[in-house]
Write a protein that holds these residues in place. Structure first.
Motif, short mmCIF file in Angstrom:
data_model
loop_
_atom_site.label_atom_id
_atom_site.label_comp_id
_atom_site.label_asym_id
_atom_site.label_seq_id
_atom_site.Cartn_x
_atom_site.Cartn_y
_atom_site.Cartn_z
N VAL A 104 19.71 9.79 74.10
CA VAL A 104 20.70 9.48 73.20
C VAL A 104 21.05 8.21 73.09
N GLN A 105 23.15 8.02 72.77
CA GLN A 105 23.34 6.60 72.88
C GLN A 105 24.54 6.83 74.15
N ASP A 106 25.47 8.08 73.94
CA ASP A 106 26.48 7.69 74.67
C ASP A 106 25.85 8.76 76.09
N GLY A 107 27.02 8.52 77.40
CA GLY A 107 26.51 8.60 78.74
C GLY A 107 26.14 7.94 79.21
N TRP A 108 25.61 6.91 78.96
CA TRP A 108 25.30 6.14 80.36
C TRP A 108 26.64 5.26 81.45
N ASP A 109 27.28 5.08 80.86
CA ASP A 109 28.11 4.43 81.34
C ASP A 109 27.63 4.43 83.24
N ASN A 110 28.10 5.35 83.71
CA ASN A 110 28.24 5.59 85.25
C ASN A 110 26.56 5.49 85.50
N VAL A 111 25.78 5.49 85.42
CA VAL A 111 24.54 5.28 86.43
C VAL A 111 24.60 3.65 85.97
N LEU A 112 24.22 3.32 84.55
CA LEU A 112 24.41 2.06 84.35
C LEU A 112 25.60 1.09 85.48
N GLN A 113 26.36 1.23 86.28
CA GLN A 113 27.24 0.81 86.64
C GLN A 113 27.11 0.98 88.60
N GLU A 114 26.16 2.19 88.48
CA GLU A 114 25.37 2.19 89.83
C GLU A 114 24.30 0.86 90.09
N ALA A 115 23.26 0.84 89.22
CA ALA A 115 22.57 0.51 88.77
C ALA A 115 23.42 -1.38 88.70
N LYS A 116 23.98 -2.03 88.20
CA LYS A 116 24.55 -2.87 88.93
C LYS A 116 25.21 -2.79 89.82
N ASP A 117 25.68 -2.48 90.34
CA ASP A 117 26.55 -2.14 91.73
C ASP A 117 25.03 -2.30 92.78
N ALA A 118 23.62 -2.17 92.53
CA ALA A 118 23.22 -2.31 93.23
C ALA A 118 22.40 -3.82 93.38
N GLY A 119 22.55 -4.59 92.24
CA GLY A 119 22.20 -5.58 91.51
C GLY A 119 20.86 -5.06 90.90
N ILE A 120 20.49 -3.94 90.29
CA ILE A 120 19.10 -4.28 89.38
C ILE A 120 19.21 -4.14 88.30
N PRO A 121 18.92 -5.01 87.56
CA PRO A 121 19.37 -5.57 85.90
C PRO A 121 18.47 -4.33 85.36
N VAL A 122 19.02 -4.11 83.81
CA VAL A 122 18.55 -2.69 83.23
C VAL A 122 18.07 -3.25 81.87
N ILE A 123 17.34 -3.05 81.13
CA ILE A 123 16.51 -3.35 79.64
C ILE A 123 16.40 -2.01 78.93
N VAL A 124 17.65 -1.74 78.50
CA VAL A 124 17.40 -0.77 76.61
C VAL A 124 16.35 -0.88 76.09
N CYS A 125 14.82 0.90 75.66
CA CYS A 125 14.00 -0.29 75.38
C CYS A 125 13.86 0.90 73.95
N ASP A 126 12.99 0.57 72.98
CA ASP A 126 13.20 1.31 72.06
C ASP A 126 14.80 1.91 70.96
N ARG A 127 14.81 2.52 71.56
CA ARG A 127 16.53 2.69 71.30
C ARG A 127 18.12 2.46 71.60
N LYS A 128 19.13 2.64 71.13
CA LYS A 128 20.18 1.30 71.41
C LYS A 128 21.00 2.43 72.08
N ILE A 129 22.19 1.40 73.00
CA ILE A 129 23.37 2.78 73.80
C ILE A 129 24.22 2.17 73.30
N LYS A 130 25.23 2.90 73.64
CA LYS A 130 27.01 3.12 72.96
C LYS A 130 27.64 2.49 74.71
N THR A 131 28.07 1.46 75.09
CA THR A 131 28.46 1.65 76.07
C THR A 131 30.03 0.83 76.34
N LYS A 132 31.23 1.34 77.76
CA LYS A 132 31.92 0.49 77.10
C LYS A 132 32.22 -0.78 77.54
#
Length: 335
Positions: A104-132
């Motif tokens: 689904v599109q929503d509900g990813w902000d917290n875990v993506l922030q954790e990845a960013k804090d860890a310095g790990i880049p993220v690619i969203v594939c096939d379906r899009k997301i909504k983030t702040k």
């Protein structure tokens, strides 16, 4: 004094060298990992709900193998909480890049922030997301799902170009909350709503599942005396957001002796082999391709990120449209 000055100079030189080295560390680490086949990508997939999805997963796995990338694969089994757990496990494992296909599109902000804090880049594939904050992920790779919906509607306008009749449409949505479903419906309605000849009189989510497509058809037929009607209105057109739901729906219609392709027009999205076969048989009128071959370009983007480079915010894959008007000599799909 001379000794103190020499010590200060030596310290300054060391600091300069350290700063210089830090700028090169990312590219050096990447080169070493490449030589030792140590680039690690964590990939969280939605599941294996269709032939399309299974092929999409194989595309990612084969591309990773060809590029000597170690791929950590996780099947979410259609549950967002499983994807979030997988992404967190990738962070703990300290992968170089995370790729995930969001259910689904929503509900990813917290875990993506954790990845960013860890310095790990993220690619969203096939379906899009909504983030702040769009900075929480590096980029998107996939198809233009809004355009897929538009293409489906444009086929109907072409097919009924010189006719003045009114046409009732049954719409099968995918998973509610997913960008693939919402975008396809948005693109379809954007075009079809401007033509007063067409009306969507029924819309239901089939969750992109073949079994749900069959179940929806069975319910409608049971409630309408084995006729494909809604409140006494005959269905003229079926628009489905993916082949899985379409095939399940048509399977149930066939059990009741209801034929499609002539009095009932069928438009679907994906281009699985089974759907293409039904197009050739005249049971489906139009298929808008959703290209599952994302593996090679996705891994190229992952390599760029692992080497410290930036990637485009959006990478769109080419697609085709197959219709009753075209040659039926369509090559084997492989899925």
């Amino acid at each position: 004094m001379h000794r103190i000055g020499f010590i200060c100079f030596s310290l300054a030189l060391c600091i300069v060298n350290l700063l210089s080295c830090s700028k090169e560390t990312k590219s050096q680490d990447f080169q070493e990992k490449k030589e030792n086949h140590k680039i690690i990508v964590g990939f969280s997939q939605i599941g294996a709900e269709s032939a399309w999805r299974i092929f999409n997963t194989k595309s990612m796995q084969q591309a990773a193998e060809q590029k000597n990338i170690k791929l950590l694969f996780s099947d979410a089994e259609q549950k967002q909480e499983n994807q979030i757990k997988a992404i967190r496990s990738f962070i703990v494992y300290q992968v170089d890049v995370i790729i995930f296909t969001p259910i689904v599109q929503d509900g990813w902000d917290n875990v993506l922030q954790e990845a960013k804090d860890a310095g790990i880049p993220v690619i969203v594939c096939d379906r899009k997301i909504k983030t702040k904050d769009d900075g929480l992920y590096a980029g998107y790779i996939g198809t233009d799902t809004i355009e897929e919906g538009r293409k489906a509607a444009m086929f109907l306008k072409r097919k009924f170009k010189n006719k003045d009749a009114h046409y009732s449409i049954l719409e099968l949505r995918g998973t509610d909350g997913s960008s693939a479903s919402e975008d396809r419906i948005k693109g379809f309605r954007e075009v079809i709503d401007k033509d007063p000849r067409f009306s969507v009189i029924y819309s239901e989510s089939g969750d992109f599942m073949r079994s749900r497509g069959q179940e929806i058809a069975r319910t409608i037929l049971n409630e309408n005396g084995n006729r494909l009607c809604i409140d006494g209105k005959k269905i003229d057109i079926i628009f489905s957001a993916n082949d899985g739901m379409t095939l399940g729906f048509l399977e149930e219609l066939e059990k009741h002796g209801i034929k499609t392709g002539k009095s009932i027009t069928v438009v679907t999205v994906d281009a699985q082999q089974e759907a293409v076969d039904k197009l050739k048989e005249g049971k489906i009128n139009c298929i808008v391709e959703c290209n599952p071959n994302l593996g090679s370009p996705a891994m190229e983007l992952a390599e760029m990120l692992a080497s410290g480079k930036s990637i485009p915010r959006s990478t769109i894959i080419d697609e085709q449209v197959f219709t009753e008007f075209d040659s039926k000599e369509i090559s084997e799909r492989g899925y």
